[in-house]
Each structure stands twice: as structure tokens, then as C-alpha cells.
Enzyme design. Sequence first.
Site, PDB file in Angstrom:
ATOM      1  CD  GLU A   1      41.315  31.405  36.004  1.00 33.87           C
ATOM      2  OE1 GLU A   1      40.078  31.844  35.845  1.00 33.87           O
ATOM      3  OE2 GLU A   1      42.774  32.530  35.907  1.00 33.87           O
TER       4      GLU A   1
ATOM      5  CD  GLU B   1      47.210  35.968  32.696  1.00 34.40           C
ATOM      6  OE1 GLU B   1      46.003  36.437  32.694  1.00 34.40           O
ATOM      7  OE2 GLU B   1      46.645  35.428  31.244  1.00 34.40           O
TER       8      GLU B   1
ATOM      9  CB  SER C   1      40.095  40.414  38.263  1.00 30.42           C
ATOM     10  OG  SER C   1      40.298  40.633  39.001  1.00 30.42           O
TER      11      SER C   1
END
Length: 257
Positions: free
Chosen positions: A182, A115, A45
Site C-alpha cells: 500500500e 498488517e 476500512s
Amino acid sequence: MKVTIQNLQQWKGEKRPIVSLTAWDYAIAQLLDSAGVDLILVGDSLGMVALGHSSTLPVTLEEMIHHTKAVCRGVNRALVVCDLPFLTYQRDVSQAIESAGKIIKETNAGAVKLEGGYPAMINTVTRLTEVGIPVMAHVGLTPQSVRILGYKKQGKTPEQQEKIFHQAIALQEAGAFAIVLEHITADLAQKITKELTIPTIGIGAGNSCDGQVLVTSDLLGLSDKLPPFAKPYANLRETILTSVNYFAEDVRNRRFP
């Protein structure tokens, strides 16, 4: 006391919530560590927060290493975890080992995060842990898949719930020491948290997870846009703008220094 992976897993058993935030530089990392944050994530991020990109996709391995080095220099207690950026681990296991190994060798981070929970990624997690690289997993809304998933909440249908649930179990069995959930439904996050023996770290996944993480710029009110699950605890954007305006006014009116 330096926080370890074993501490996180022990705290799950003790039902002691795990506090996690993101950092992208020395100053922020030092503050978070001093405040007693348990786990500091150098998330990709930073591509949006620190580098001005519209998504996490353009972030490079070299940029992640650069920022993680700075974060680690500011941390004495917290466990630091570094994201593997887009297309530095998805090609094959060899690429993943090379990228993750470079992060561990050069930054002093305690682990990497990647991920996805599809079969090839399960194999990658297995191999990384076999060679001694601790892995934090991440399922649900996976920002590196934004072109396919968007930023929508995941796990809203029975089919999605079944898929994410089994991915989480498979990632634990592959050796992941913790998993980020998430932007999934709270009931699914609760079900996964109860089933797994490794800690779950939620972001937009309800309050039943073993810990919570937020992007620090969202928490501090520095972001110009907030995701629906973020909770700002300050408005530093306004504070900084006001302070800079006061300084500029003093300089222009020769009141400074």
C-alpha cells in the site's frame, strides 16, 4: 469456479492480473462477485466507509465478523479475505490465533489479513499458517499505524525501501500466501513483485503488482474524500443525492406514488 489461494498463486506465474475490491455488506458483495472480481477484501476500512469513524482503529472483531458474514452470504466465486482489526492480534501469537480462528470458524471467509512485517508479526504469520489459517500480509502504508506513519507514501528513502523489501521477503518465508503493498513507490513495488513468488496486490503502488485493490466506495464515487491513488469510475454520491431529492420533491408535491 470458486477462486482459491492456489488460483491466485497460479495466476501470478501466468502473469494474469488479479482483480480485488472491498465489500462491507451482502448487496455490494453480490454485485462484485457477479462482476467477476477475484478477491473480495472485507477491510477494516468499513470503519470509515460504513460506520463513520475517522480511522480504522475503533473497529472491533465482532464488527468485522458481522460484516464478513454478510459479505460471504453474497459471494459464490471470489475468495473472501477478512482484516484482523487493530489490537486483536498484536499482543501475542495466542491472541492472533484466537481472533483469526474465530473469523475463519464463524464467517466462511477463506483467509485473514494482518498488517506489518516486524519480527513479532513474522512469528505470528508463521504460527497462524502452521495451525491452518491462511494469511494475507500487508506492508508499506499500514492504516492501523496511522498515529505513527500518517497516510504518507512509504519507501521514499533507501532505508525505508530496504526495510519494506526485507519485510516482504520475511512474510513470504513465514507462509503468507499473498501480500498487499500500500502506497509505496512504484519502483519498490516492482522490485518486490519480481522477487516474491507469492502475488502482490497493489493499492497506490504502481501498475507492476500482480493485482490491484481499491476501496469500493472510492471506485464508485461514494466517498466524500479520496486518497491520492484512488480512481473513481462513477459518481454515485451525486446520483444518490439527485435521486433522493427527486423523490422528496415528488412526495412533497403529492406526485408519489
